[in-house]
Scaffold this motif. Structure first.
Motif, PDB file in Angstrom:
ATOM      1  N   GLY A  62      -3.044   7.524 -18.588  1.00  0.00           N
ATOM      2  CA  GLY A  62      -2.995   8.906 -17.820  1.00  0.00           C
ATOM      3  C   GLY A  62      -1.485   8.852 -17.079  1.00  0.00           C
ATOM      4  O   GLY A  62      -1.341   9.841 -16.435  1.00  0.00           O
ATOM      5  N   SER A  63      -0.779   7.930 -17.197  1.00  0.00           N
ATOM      6  CA  SER A  63       0.697   8.097 -16.730  1.00  0.00           C
ATOM      7  C   SER A  63       1.841   8.593 -17.674  1.00  0.00           C
ATOM      8  O   SER A  63       2.865   8.626 -16.861  1.00  0.00           O
ATOM      9  CB  SER A  63       0.857   6.737 -15.885  1.00  0.00           C
ATOM     10  OG  SER A  63       0.005   6.293 -15.043  1.00  0.00           O
ATOM     11  N   PHE A  64       1.609   8.713 -18.910  1.00  0.00           N
ATOM     12  CA  PHE A  64       2.692   8.926 -19.741  1.00  0.00           C
ATOM     13  C   PHE A  64       3.139  10.365 -19.311  1.00  0.00           C
ATOM     14  O   PHE A  64       2.426  11.352 -19.177  1.00  0.00           O
ATOM     15  CB  PHE A  64       2.417   8.936 -21.174  1.00  0.00           C
ATOM     16  CG  PHE A  64       2.052   7.444 -21.508  1.00  0.00           C
ATOM     17  CD1 PHE A  64       2.875   6.144 -21.274  1.00  0.00           C
ATOM     18  CD2 PHE A  64       0.812   7.061 -22.411  1.00  0.00           C
ATOM     19  CE1 PHE A  64       2.487   5.114 -21.460  1.00  0.00           C
ATOM     20  CE2 PHE A  64       0.564   5.823 -22.798  1.00  0.00           C
ATOM     21  CZ  PHE A  64       1.491   4.520 -22.265  1.00  0.00           C
ATOM     22  N   ARG A  65       4.312  10.527 -19.717  1.00  0.00           N
ATOM     23  CA  ARG A  65       5.031  11.944 -19.392  1.00  0.00           C
ATOM     24  C   ARG A  65       5.700  12.419 -20.649  1.00  0.00           C
ATOM     25  O   ARG A  65       5.793  12.009 -21.671  1.00  0.00           O
ATOM     26  CB  ARG A  65       6.215  11.866 -18.424  1.00  0.00           C
ATOM     27  CG  ARG A  65       5.482  10.802 -17.167  1.00  0.00           C
ATOM     28  CD  ARG A  65       4.769  11.833 -16.244  1.00  0.00           C
ATOM     29  NE  ARG A  65       5.662  12.992 -15.501  1.00  0.00           N
ATOM     30  CZ  ARG A  65       6.249  12.835 -14.772  1.00  0.00           C
ATOM     31  NH1 ARG A  65       6.482  11.755 -13.943  1.00  0.00           N
ATOM     32  NH2 ARG A  65       6.965  14.031 -14.191  1.00  0.00           N
ATOM     33  N   PRO A  66       5.790  13.971 -20.414  1.00  0.00           N
ATOM     34  CA  PRO A  66       6.528  14.418 -21.587  1.00  0.00           C
ATOM     35  C   PRO A  66       7.692  14.011 -22.245  1.00  0.00           C
ATOM     36  O   PRO A  66       8.529  13.574 -21.725  1.00  0.00           O
ATOM     37  CB  PRO A  66       6.855  15.733 -21.199  1.00  0.00           C
ATOM     38  CG  PRO A  66       5.922  16.213 -19.859  1.00  0.00           C
ATOM     39  CD  PRO A  66       5.672  14.982 -19.351  1.00  0.00           C
ATOM     40  N   GLY A  67       7.652  13.797 -23.632  1.00  0.00           N
ATOM     41  CA  GLY A  67       8.701  13.133 -24.213  1.00  0.00           C
ATOM     42  C   GLY A  67       8.610  11.535 -24.375  1.00  0.00           C
ATOM     43  O   GLY A  67       9.360  10.869 -25.240  1.00  0.00           O
ATOM     44  N   ASP A  68       7.754  10.918 -23.735  1.00  0.00           N
ATOM     45  CA  ASP A  68       7.493   9.388 -23.894  1.00  0.00           C
ATOM     46  C   ASP A  68       6.933   9.000 -25.221  1.00  0.00           C
ATOM     47  O   ASP A  68       6.238   9.987 -25.916  1.00  0.00           O
ATOM     48  CB  ASP A  68       6.473   9.137 -22.671  1.00  0.00           C
ATOM     49  CG  ASP A  68       6.882   8.868 -21.428  1.00  0.00           C
ATOM     50  OD1 ASP A  68       8.231   9.207 -21.316  1.00  0.00           O
ATOM     51  OD2 ASP A  68       6.128   8.592 -20.706  1.00  0.00           O
ATOM     52  N   GLN A  69       7.415   7.891 -25.754  1.00  0.00           N
ATOM     53  CA  GLN A  69       6.939   7.513 -26.979  1.00  0.00           C
ATOM     54  C   GLN A  69       6.185   5.982 -26.739  1.00  0.00           C
ATOM     55  O   GLN A  69       6.770   5.388 -26.241  1.00  0.00           O
ATOM     56  CB  GLN A  69       7.825   7.426 -28.135  1.00  0.00           C
ATOM     57  CG  GLN A  69       8.749   8.892 -28.364  1.00  0.00           C
ATOM     58  CD  GLN A  69       9.706   8.834 -29.445  1.00  0.00           C
ATOM     59  OE1 GLN A  69       9.494   7.983 -30.346  1.00  0.00           O
ATOM     60  NE2 GLN A  69      10.882   9.645 -29.436  1.00  0.00           N
ATOM     61  N   ILE A  70       5.082   5.932 -27.468  1.00  0.00           N
ATOM     62  CA  ILE A  70       4.360   4.696 -27.486  1.00  0.00           C
ATOM     63  C   ILE A  70       4.308   4.074 -28.946  1.00  0.00           C
ATOM     64  O   ILE A  70       3.797   4.812 -29.640  1.00  0.00           O
ATOM     65  CB  ILE A  70       3.001   4.938 -26.851  1.00  0.00           C
ATOM     66  CG1 ILE A  70       3.160   5.301 -25.458  1.00  0.00           C
ATOM     67  CG2 ILE A  70       2.294   3.310 -27.071  1.00  0.00           C
ATOM     68  CD1 ILE A  70       3.028   6.888 -25.393  1.00  0.00           C
ATOM     69  N   LEU A  71       4.901   3.167 -29.241  1.00  0.00           N
ATOM     70  CA  LEU A  71       5.487   2.732 -30.561  1.00  0.00           C
ATOM     71  C   LEU A  71       4.737   1.570 -30.828  1.00  0.00           C
ATOM     72  O   LEU A  71       4.680   0.666 -30.016  1.00  0.00           O
ATOM     73  CB  LEU A  71       6.815   2.556 -30.812  1.00  0.00           C
ATOM     74  CG  LEU A  71       7.708   3.738 -30.416  1.00  0.00           C
ATOM     75  CD1 LEU A  71       9.203   3.824 -30.490  1.00  0.00           C
ATOM     76  CD2 LEU A  71       7.221   5.213 -31.540  1.00  0.00           C
TER      77      LEU A  71
END
Length: 263
Positions: A62-71
């Motif tokens: 719920g904290s990820f923001r626009p442009g973040d990438q989780i790899l």
């Protein structure tokens, strides 16, 4: 080791972009996850300090923001589930779930299977029982959709039993319908008492391209092996005599090795 599965295995390469907006500029972040070399005590901010589990990713979802990438590291398998709670912006700032690592390795896998504890107890000769609520106190009991034993998928207990060498034997045949919610079958029910399949799931072939799962009730068996029952949902108008069906969800039908039942 025994496993339960709550969703199908799939390769992981998802981009999510929904119209959420934020009122200030933000520098995107990269988060790394590895089930083989990571730790949930890491900050996840580099390939040297990756997180380990889907549970850790979920805690930040719920904290990820626009442009973040989780790899996720290629070649790794991640057990559990992940609910994507936040997307990004429609103008080029999605939250991206992807992969990193050696391109020669297979894509990472998100696998809904969860290990079961070895606390099975004898229920009856050859049948063992596991109380999932006791096995995982304080946790939500999962919706069990499959059971694996030593890597092999087990069969949900059903009547008639699964028969891979004679698929026709896996189905009962409806002789006719007395209404859109009642079925009569002339054979196949010897030894099954009235009421035996009440509240069972019945899977019916409705046409050449349509199958229906509904709940059976008012099951009545006869001395000649015939039976009739009602279904909770109306049959397809073009339903025909001779179409097949079978029952699931009856503990008494747990009678063959490699079968399982869940209630």
């Amino acid at each position: 080791m025994t496993w339960i599965t709550t969703s199908w295995r799939h390769l992981f390469a998802i981009v999510v972009g929904c119209c959420l907006s934020f009122g200030q500029d933000y520098t995107p972040s990269f988060y790394f996850v590895s089930s083989s070399v990571g730790s949930d005590s890491n900050d996840g901010g580099s390939v040297r300090t990756p997180w380990r589990s889907l549970q850790k990713v979920q805690s930040f979802a719920g904290s990820f923001r626009p442009g973040d990438q989780i790899l996720f590291l290629r070649g790794d398998t991640f057990r559990g589930t992940l609910t994507i709670a936040r997307g990004g912006t429609a103008d080029g700032g999605p939250v991206t779930y992807g992969n990193y690592g050696d391109p020669c390795l297979p894509l990472p896998i998100v696998d809904g299977m969860l290990p079961l504890p070895p606390s099975w107890t004898s229920f009856s000769p050859g049948v063992y029982r596991l109380d999932l609520s006791a096995a995982a106190p304080g946790q939500t009991v999962p919706d069990v959709r499959g059971l694996y034993w030593r890597g092999q998928r087990q069969n949900l207990a059903r009547f008639p039993n699964r028969n891979d060498t004679n698929p026709q034997a896996m189905w009962l045949r409806a002789t006719n319908r007395t209404s859109l919610t009642s079925i009569y079958s002339a054979t196949g029910f010897a030894g099954k008492p009235s009421g035996h399949f009440n509240n069972a799931v019945v899977r019916l072939r409705q046409s050449n391209w349509l199958y229906q799962a509904t709940v059976a009730s008012a099951f009545v068996s006869n001395a000649d092996g015939s039976a009739s029952f009602s279904v909770a949902d109306s049959l397809y108008q073009r339903w025909q005599a001779g179409f097949g069906f079978y029952f699931e969800g009856v503990l008494a039908e747990l009678d063959t090795p490699t079968e399982w039942h869940y209630d």
